[in-house]
Write an enzyme that holds these catalytic residues in place. Structure first.
Site, mmCIF file in Angstrom:
data_model
loop_
_atom_site.group_PDB
_atom_site.id
_atom_site.type_symbol
_atom_site.label_atom_id
_atom_site.label_comp_id
_atom_site.label_asym_id
_atom_site.label_seq_id
_atom_site.Cartn_x
_atom_site.Cartn_y
_atom_site.Cartn_z
ATOM 1 C CD GLU A 158 -34.902 -20.771 22.489
ATOM 2 O OE1 GLU A 158 -35.376 -19.972 21.752
ATOM 3 O OE2 GLU A 158 -33.752 -21.085 22.569
ATOM 4 C CD GLU A 309 -31.687 -24.270 20.577
ATOM 5 O OE1 GLU A 309 -31.364 -23.196 20.107
ATOM 6 O OE2 GLU A 309 -32.752 -24.734 20.170
#
Ligand code: BGC
Length: 395
Positions: A158, A309
């Site tokens: 991320e 995720e």
């Protein structure tokens, strides 16, 4: 409705070193947690003590039915000072990979999950261009030590979140609000991804390499209002598209999705009346996974998607199961439309340190007793493990 998944579809759970290992005292997050007037509600401390308890966690994960485990190696342990590499810590992560394999679990290794060594952070961390070479060197040493045991590698977790929360919102270290440094940080992260991709592919072992991106179902409201579309697209361009475009040609793209965000002609809209707002501050919106998988596939020019995720922070385990079921229905629709989705990874195996939120939000399928570190699987752990084994859901 019963749902089945293609042969070879992967089922895993994920964690990150700083959120579960405990006592990662040598990175920027530990410093951030202990800063005067900081934003963190509590320090990470012992976390889940996975540094010592990983054999038990891996046995549990395998017994539940999962076939892979996504975890991260901690750069600040492996390279505690610039250029000083710890053979003992590299051996530690080699043992974790070996233990995964001994349990029939594929090790999915993330090289950077939010935390940066203090020595690199002191030089400016991600907004200092030296980090690109430094990160590449760290990846080179790590892959040289354990690449033969790695099943899949994720370069940077991320980067969009690290850059945005660290340089626009002051919620992550270095805690700045500075547009120039934000641009420098995300530029360096993209460059570091490209460099580390090459380094990991050239190093020991043969495994797929990709980046994992935080994705949001960005919606324009009303959907056909050009001004709303423009407002939505501008935000999404910097939040996601520049990273997705940089991942074209990679082996996979890791999609990580939790919710949606709505934009009207005048900018971001509040949550929609009637839609539950979760403790993390965003809406309960499991449909977001389908939308973001499709978008990642489109913007990367069809790089295979791995859901690295997806999950929900809630104390209501039945709500967790409802969320995952709805998300998986969306995955199935993507597959039906020809999108190459490789697998689904639930965040997280354990209730763990949720960054500035501390230990409040509980994403795990396994509860961790904060006093004794005892692991107690929740009903969702058995439920999702059974889905993994069956490679599908019954009615
Ligand atoms: C991060 C995790 C985090 C999770 C839940 C993702 O943004 O990669 O570290 O715990 O979301 O908020």
């Amino acid at each position: 409705m019963a749902i089945s998944f293609p042969d070879g579809f992967r089922w895993g759970t994920a964690t990150a070193a700083h959120q579960v290992e405990g006592n990662n005292v040598n990175n920027d997050w530990w410093a951030w947690e202990h800063a005067d007037a900081g934003v963190c509600v509590e320090p990470s401390g012992d976390a889940c003590d996975q540094y010592h308890r990983y054999p038990d966690d891996l046995r549990l994960l395998a017994a539940l039915g999962f076939d892979n485990y996504r975890f991260s190696v901690e750069w600040s342990r492996i390279e505690p000072e610039e250029g000083e590499f710890s053979r003992a810590e590299l051996d530690h992560y080699r043992r974790i990979c070996a233990e995964c394999l001994a349990n029939g679990v594929e090790p999915v290794v993330t090289l950077h999950h939010f935390t940066t060594p203090r020595w690199a952070a002191a030089d400016g961390g991600w907004h200092d261009e030296r980090i690109v070479d430094r990160f590449a060197r760290f990846c080179e040493r790590t892959v040289d030590h354990l690449g033969d045991l790695v099943g899949r590698a994720c370069t940077i977790n991320e980067p969009n979140v690290v850059a945005f929360l660290g340089y626009q919102m002051a919620v992550f270290p270095p805690g700045l609000i500075d547009a120039d440094l934000w641009r420098a940080a995300y530029g360096n992260m993209i460059a570091a991804h490209r460099r580390s991709y090459d380094v990991l592919k050239a190093g020991r072992g043969e495994f797929p390499v990709g980046l994992t991106l935080s994705m949001t179902d960005y919606q324009a409201v009303p959907a056909d209002d050009p001004k709303a579309v423009e407002a939505r697209d501008l935000v999404r361009h910097f939040a996601e598209d520049i990273f997705l475009e940089a991942c074209r040609g990679d082996d996979f793209i890791g999609v990580q999705t939790y919710s949606r965000s709505r934009y009207g002609p005048d900018g971001q809209l509040p949550s929609e009346p009637g839609v539950e707002v979760l403790p993390m501050g965003y809406e309960y919106w499991p449909q977001a996974l389908e939308a973001t998988i499709r978008r990642a596939w489109e913007v990367t020019d069809q790089v295979p998607v791995l859901v690295t995720e997806n999950g929900i922070g809630t104390d209501d385990d039945a709500q967790r199961q409802a969320y995952v079921r709805a998300a998986l229905e969306g995955v199935r629709r993507c597959l039906d439309d020809g999108v190459d989705v490789l697998g689904y990874t639930y965040w997280s195996l354990l209730d763990n340190f949720e960054w500035a939120f501390g230990y409040g939000p509980r994403f795990g399928v396994v509860d961790v007793d904060r006093a004794t570190q005892e692991r107690r699987p929740k009903p969702s752990a058995y439920w999702l493990g059974a889905i993994a084994r069956a490679n599908g859901l019954a009615d």
